[in-house]
Motif scaffolding. Sequence first.
Motif, PDB file in Angstrom:
ATOM      1  N   ILE A   1      38.807  40.865  71.886  1.00 55.25           N
ATOM      2  CA  ILE A   1      38.958  39.934  73.124  1.00 55.25           C
ATOM      3  C   ILE A   1      40.189  38.608  72.027  1.00 55.25           C
ATOM      4  N   PRO A   2      41.754  39.057  71.577  1.00 59.35           N
ATOM      5  CA  PRO A   2      42.486  38.554  71.015  1.00 59.35           C
ATOM      6  C   PRO A   2      42.539  37.646  71.069  1.00 59.35           C
ATOM      7  N   ASN A   3      41.793  36.253  71.734  1.00 60.24           N
ATOM      8  CA  ASN A   3      41.470  35.379  71.885  1.00 60.24           C
ATOM      9  C   ASN A   3      40.886  34.908  72.016  1.00 60.24           C
TER      10      ASN A   3
ATOM     11  N   ILE B   1      39.692  31.049  73.640  1.00 66.59           N
ATOM     12  CA  ILE B   1      38.083  30.665  74.070  1.00 66.59           C
ATOM     13  C   ILE B   1      36.908  30.240  74.195  1.00 66.59           C
TER      14      ILE B   1
END
Lengths: 297, 481
Positions: B2-4, B8
């Motif tokens: 998940i790039p983010n 998060i």
Amino acid sequence: MGSNLIGRAFESFKRIGEGLRTVLMHSFREPITKTYPDTVSQIAPHFRGRLALSVNPDTGEHLCISCRQCERVCPDKCIEITAHKSPETNKLELIDFKIDHGLCMFCGLCTEVCPTTCIINTNDFEMADYTRESLVYDLRRLTLTQEESAFYFEAKDMPKPKPKPPKPAPGAAPAAGAAPAGAKAAPVGAKAAPAEGAKPAAAAADAAKPAESAKPAAAPAEAAKPAAAPLEATKPAEDAKPAEAAAKPQDSSTEPAKTVGDTTAKPEEKPTASPEVKEAEKEKAPEQGADADKKEG
Amino acid sequence: MIPNAPEIGKLLFIICFWICAIFLPVWLVSWAVGVLLPMLLEQGSPSMAMTATAETLRALTPIISVMVFIPINAMFMVLYERRALALFTVRLGPNRVGPDGLLQTAADAVKLLFKEDITPRGADAFMFTLAPIIFFAPSIFGALPLLAAITNNHSLYQITNLPTGIFYILAAASLPVVALVMAGWSSNNKYSLVGGLRAAAQAISYEIPLVLSLVTVCLMAGSLDVVKIAQQQDGGILNWNIAGGGALRGLDKAIQTKLGVETTPLITPQQSSDPTETPVAAPTTFEEVIHQYYPFEFLSYISAGVLIFCSFILLGLYLTGACAEINRIPFDLPEAESELVSGYNTEYSGIKFAIFFLAEFTNLFIVSSIATVMFLGGGDNPIPQWLLNKMPLEPIQKSLGAILSPFINGLHLIDPDTFWAAFWVIFKVYTFVFIAILIRGTLPRFRIDQLMDFGWKRLVPLSLIAFLVVVFARVLVVCHG
Ligand code: SF4
Ligand code: SF4
């Protein structure tokens, strides 16, 4: 109608659900925000930031020929050029160049009219300062180094100016009219080495564009400035500034003509409406002769 | 993957940190006021006056804990909202003050308190001052009955338990509208006045579906008492009101009978012994239990399905109405920033503005906790009892109990029932808040005529229909209540 209503209700629920899912999925994308002071984003070379005066990247000579085009065209009147005619060479010599960045709106008009691509917009946008006065940049702060100039000439894809010949032929004057246009058309010639500047006639026609006399051993741009200082006494006489405010509107209409016009013959050609300016230029005209070169003190 | 993930993770860290920062003080303060001080007082000199003081302190515990809770919670919710919205809009959000922007809203609160408190010229100063107070007060006293429900009827909070709890909460929740009109009118500002009037129109329209949906839930539960409604739903997700108001309870019981699980409480407290549900002869097989709870075979199954469908509609109706009630996007017409320059609170500054802000976010918390209590079983563990018993939780329970027993038995610092109930309530409530933020990040604002159309032509009939359907469907199934 009732079933239609229910159908529409389900339709809208579906849409809302889609929207919610899309927005939720966005939270898995990498943020596009740059935390500015930590990471500065790459700014396009044509970004219209702080103004600066470039020098010839190869020789380091100052490109400004004190033609005052930028000063006239500026809608905000934030450029103030102090120049005088050198008594020895009869050429305009830049004494000081002031830009009030507190007034400037970064429209870029000045960079467009400049016949020598001297004045350019840089990528610099971090100009916050403590006083309004310190936003007025003088010649020293405006002039770029050789390396910076090289970078901007490269980045903006501008043709490099040719170094000025030490003694251009008088006959070169009419031909020199092609300077800005010709420079654009023939960028191959732009990389002329300092030594080539000494070539007469043919080369000189193109090379008449750079404002300063070619010194094969190119002095840095900074060196040019103090050199002009002793001649400051003649400054008031040369200063046609007050007149230019009035001349500005007309000038903007003559810009196209100027860009293809002769740099050396500019004072005579310029159809300025203001009598004062005309007069000032008339007075310059005889002395100016055929070349645009300026002697470095 | 998940790039983010880092962002998060930061949001999760902020949530964990702030929830600790909210509930540890609340817990310790209510423990100190409700348990420790009375204990010390009574031990020191058992005189009449001391006992009376101790009792008074005990009685004051709910209000004190609410007063501690509200400001910290509002700070957290603002940060939560800003960071979550930043995630949804592919931004970073506030990340400068404190590590990862942890203290941003705390700094904002301090700034607001130090700002000048301006009363505009021509304003009705008395009304102007009164409006924030009237706006804020209901969110305190309206929240009190919920305390008993979400702490699993803890003895300290029993005082807040009313037989007509939900009725009282709804009555309190409709008060802030008066304050909004007052604020709009007394500001001597046309934008504010329009905002206040919009607030009144909107609240009147949307209170009807809101109340009707809650009334329907009460109908399924057979009670207005929030504590009772919460306790009815104990025992896993199948018992919650969202699952048809107890329509799936038979299934739950049947599975339990099949698995031969005796219903000993492990994490959730003991099932309340409702006299109506205990049959004369305890059924022993899966089919018998099913038959007992769904007496009309096929018809009952269908009506159970209808009830489940209806409860989802009711939850949707409630959330819509609540959104409008607390003026959140997409129903934020009273404070439409682009049209009314934030409406009724345009003229407010400093501490009065802070109070409006505080009350707004507290209201969001309160409507979320009402939804939790009325639909999601309050402090109930979502995992059914029979599934919990299968999990190897026993050793963990034992060791935790051994570690915590001095706190539980000696200092009465931890009440196991209340602890887990509070845990689940917090989880569920902030999930609702998250949904509200998600909706805010997605939907645009209504136009005022669309708002009225939607309220009167869609939601009110829909809530009436749902009410009627539930009335008939619940006869065929054994529900709560
Ligand atoms: S960018 Fe525009 S405003 Fe600024 S100095 Fe140049 S002409 Fe004037
Ligand atoms: S050469 Fe360019 S910078 Fe110099 S006065 Fe002319 S227009 Fe301005």
